[in-house]
Design a protein around this motif. Structure first.
Motif, mmCIF file in Angstrom:
data_model
loop_
_atom_site.group_PDB
_atom_site.id
_atom_site.type_symbol
_atom_site.label_atom_id
_atom_site.label_comp_id
_atom_site.label_asym_id
_atom_site.label_seq_id
_atom_site.Cartn_x
_atom_site.Cartn_y
_atom_site.Cartn_z
ATOM 1 N N ILE A 1 0.868 -1.171 0.000
ATOM 2 C CA ILE A 1 0.000 0.000 0.000
ATOM 3 C C ILE A 1 0.910 1.227 0.000
ATOM 4 C CG2 ILE A 1 -1.747 1.308 1.291
ATOM 5 C CD1 ILE A 1 -2.808 -1.335 0.286
ATOM 6 N N ALA A 2 0.610 2.197 -0.856
ATOM 7 C CA ALA A 2 1.417 3.415 -0.936
ATOM 8 C C ALA A 2 0.514 4.633 -0.806
ATOM 9 C CB ALA A 2 2.154 3.454 -2.273
ATOM 10 N N TYR A 3 0.999 5.645 -0.084
ATOM 11 C CA TYR A 3 0.238 6.882 0.056
ATOM 12 C C TYR A 3 1.189 8.061 0.287
ATOM 13 C CZ TYR A 3 0.878 5.649 4.984
ATOM 14 O OH TYR A 3 1.428 5.288 6.189
ATOM 15 N N PRO A 4 0.841 9.230 -0.252
ATOM 16 C CA PRO A 4 1.672 10.420 -0.075
ATOM 17 C C PRO A 4 1.326 11.152 1.215
ATOM 18 C CG PRO A 4 -0.092 10.906 -1.594
ATOM 19 C CD PRO A 4 -0.239 9.459 -1.212
ATOM 20 N N LEU A 5 2.323 11.830 1.778
ATOM 21 C CA LEU A 5 2.101 12.670 2.956
ATOM 22 C C LEU A 5 1.919 14.116 2.518
ATOM 23 C CD1 LEU A 5 4.820 11.261 5.383
ATOM 24 C CD2 LEU A 5 2.394 10.659 5.253
ATOM 25 N N GLY A 6 1.147 14.871 3.279
ATOM 26 C CA GLY A 6 0.973 16.295 3.009
ATOM 27 C C GLY A 6 0.012 16.612 1.885
ATOM 28 N N VAL B 1 -7.779 11.808 -0.189
ATOM 29 C CA VAL B 1 -7.259 10.448 -0.114
ATOM 30 C C VAL B 1 -6.651 10.058 -1.457
ATOM 31 C CG1 VAL B 1 -7.865 8.042 0.284
ATOM 32 C CG2 VAL B 1 -8.997 9.840 1.591
ATOM 33 N N VAL B 2 -5.376 9.695 -1.416
ATOM 34 C CA VAL B 2 -4.662 9.213 -2.598
ATOM 35 C C VAL B 2 -3.921 7.959 -2.169
ATOM 36 C CG1 VAL B 2 -2.933 9.718 -4.350
ATOM 37 C CG2 VAL B 2 -4.375 11.561 -3.471
ATOM 38 N N VAL B 3 -4.256 6.820 -2.769
ATOM 39 C CA VAL B 3 -3.653 5.547 -2.365
ATOM 40 C C VAL B 3 -3.320 4.740 -3.612
ATOM 41 C CG1 VAL B 3 -4.033 3.385 -1.108
ATOM 42 C CG2 VAL B 3 -4.970 5.509 -0.218
ATOM 43 N N GLY B 4 -2.213 4.024 -3.534
ATOM 44 C CA GLY B 4 -1.850 3.073 -4.576
ATOM 45 C C GLY B 4 -1.671 1.710 -3.926
ATOM 46 N N GLU B 5 -1.934 0.661 -4.678
ATOM 47 C CA GLU B 5 -1.736 -0.671 -4.122
ATOM 48 C C GLU B 5 -1.367 -1.645 -5.229
ATOM 49 O OE1 GLU B 5 -5.245 -2.614 -2.546
ATOM 50 O OE2 GLU B 5 -6.497 -1.286 -3.725
ATOM 51 N N SER B 6 -0.613 -2.680 -4.840
ATOM 52 C CA SER B 6 -0.216 -3.693 -5.809
ATOM 53 C C SER B 6 0.457 -4.855 -5.077
ATOM 54 C CB SER B 6 0.736 -3.107 -6.844
ATOM 55 O OG SER B 6 1.021 -4.070 -7.835
ATOM 56 N N ASP B 7 0.817 -5.857 -5.864
ATOM 57 C CA ASP B 7 1.532 -7.010 -5.316
ATOM 58 C C ASP B 7 3.018 -6.724 -5.146
ATOM 59 O OD1 ASP B 7 -0.798 -8.537 -5.255
ATOM 60 O OD2 ASP B 7 -0.474 -9.310 -7.280
ATOM 61 N N THR B 8 3.550 -5.713 -5.856
ATOM 62 C CA THR B 8 4.973 -5.393 -5.754
ATOM 63 C C THR B 8 5.176 -3.947 -5.320
ATOM 64 O OG1 THR B 8 5.251 -4.602 -8.032
ATOM 65 C CG2 THR B 8 5.474 -6.991 -7.664
ATOM 66 N N TYR B 9 6.342 -3.698 -4.748
ATOM 67 C CA TYR B 9 6.721 -2.365 -4.299
ATOM 68 C C TYR B 9 6.691 -1.379 -5.465
ATOM 69 C CZ TYR B 9 9.743 1.262 -2.268
ATOM 70 O OH TYR B 9 10.256 2.450 -1.814
ATOM 71 N N GLU B 10 7.330 -1.750 -6.567
ATOM 72 C CA GLU B 10 7.441 -0.863 -7.723
ATOM 73 C C GLU B 10 6.075 -0.516 -8.309
ATOM 74 O OE1 GLU B 10 9.223 -3.708 -7.355
ATOM 75 O OE2 GLU B 10 11.177 -2.812 -6.905
ATOM 76 N N GLU B 11 5.193 -1.503 -8.409
ATOM 77 C CA GLU B 11 3.863 -1.257 -8.971
ATOM 78 C C GLU B 11 3.023 -0.387 -8.044
ATOM 79 O OE1 GLU B 11 2.348 -5.144 -9.806
ATOM 80 O OE2 GLU B 11 3.458 -5.300 -11.681
ATOM 81 N N ALA B 12 3.166 -0.566 -6.731
ATOM 82 C CA ALA B 12 2.442 0.284 -5.780
ATOM 83 C C ALA B 12 2.913 1.727 -5.894
ATOM 84 C CB ALA B 12 2.625 -0.234 -4.354
ATOM 85 N N LEU B 13 4.225 1.921 -6.056
ATOM 86 C CA LEU B 13 4.774 3.268 -6.221
ATOM 87 C C LEU B 13 4.254 3.901 -7.510
ATOM 88 C CD1 LEU B 13 6.618 5.563 -5.375
ATOM 89 C CD2 LEU B 13 8.518 4.339 -6.467
ATOM 90 N N GLN C 1 1.785 7.238 -7.730
ATOM 91 C CA GLN C 1 2.245 8.400 -8.496
ATOM 92 C C GLN C 1 1.208 8.790 -9.548
ATOM 93 O OE1 GLN C 1 6.022 6.791 -9.706
ATOM 94 N NE2 GLN C 1 7.139 8.012 -8.198
ATOM 95 N N SER C 2 0.644 7.802 -10.211
ATOM 96 C CA SER C 2 -0.395 8.064 -11.212
ATOM 97 C C SER C 2 -1.633 8.677 -10.558
ATOM 98 C CB SER C 2 -0.759 6.763 -11.923
ATOM 99 O OG SER C 2 -1.818 6.959 -12.812
ATOM 100 N N ALA C 3 -2.047 8.117 -9.429
ATOM 101 C CA ALA C 3 -3.216 8.638 -8.709
ATOM 102 C C ALA C 3 -2.962 10.065 -8.229
ATOM 103 C CB ALA C 3 -3.551 7.725 -7.532
ATOM 104 N N LEU C 4 -1.750 10.344 -7.787
ATOM 105 C CA LEU C 4 -1.403 11.680 -7.311
ATOM 106 C C LEU C 4 -1.434 12.694 -8.458
ATOM 107 C CD1 LEU C 4 -0.517 13.520 -5.051
ATOM 108 C CD2 LEU C 4 1.828 12.732 -5.414
ATOM 109 N N ARG C 5 -0.903 12.331 -9.618
ATOM 110 C CA ARG C 5 -0.959 13.233 -10.779
ATOM 111 C C ARG C 5 -2.410 13.555 -11.144
ATOM 112 N NH1 ARG C 5 3.545 10.315 -12.346
ATOM 113 N NH2 ARG C 5 2.331 8.784 -13.515
#
Length: 61
Positions: free
Chosen positions: A16-21, A25-37, A41-45
């Motif tokens: 699970i990935a999420y930005p601070l500040g 709500v902006v969250v990313g999730e995946s089976d791998t670290y790279e895909e979650a990142l 990033q896509s959701a944040l853009r």
């Protein structure tokens, strides 16, 4: 553009990935670290395009 810290947590079901500040709500999730990142990033853009830079919380002095 301002740098945004992204937290990535490993859970039993994946990452699970999420930005601070960021307002909202902006969250990313995946089976791998790279895909979650990449996902967060896509959701944040998208979030920035829709709501503008006003969602960025101001830094404390």
């Amino acid at each position: 553009m301002k740098q945004i810290k992204i937290i990535i947590e490993k859970h039993p079901d994946g990452y699970i990935a999420y930005p601070l500040g960021i307002q909202g709500v902006v969250v990313g999730e995946s089976d791998t670290y790279e895909e979650a990142l990449t996902d967060v990033q896509s959701a944040l853009r998208c979030h920035l395009e829709v709501f503008g830079k006003d969602i960025l919380e101001e830094e404390s002095p």
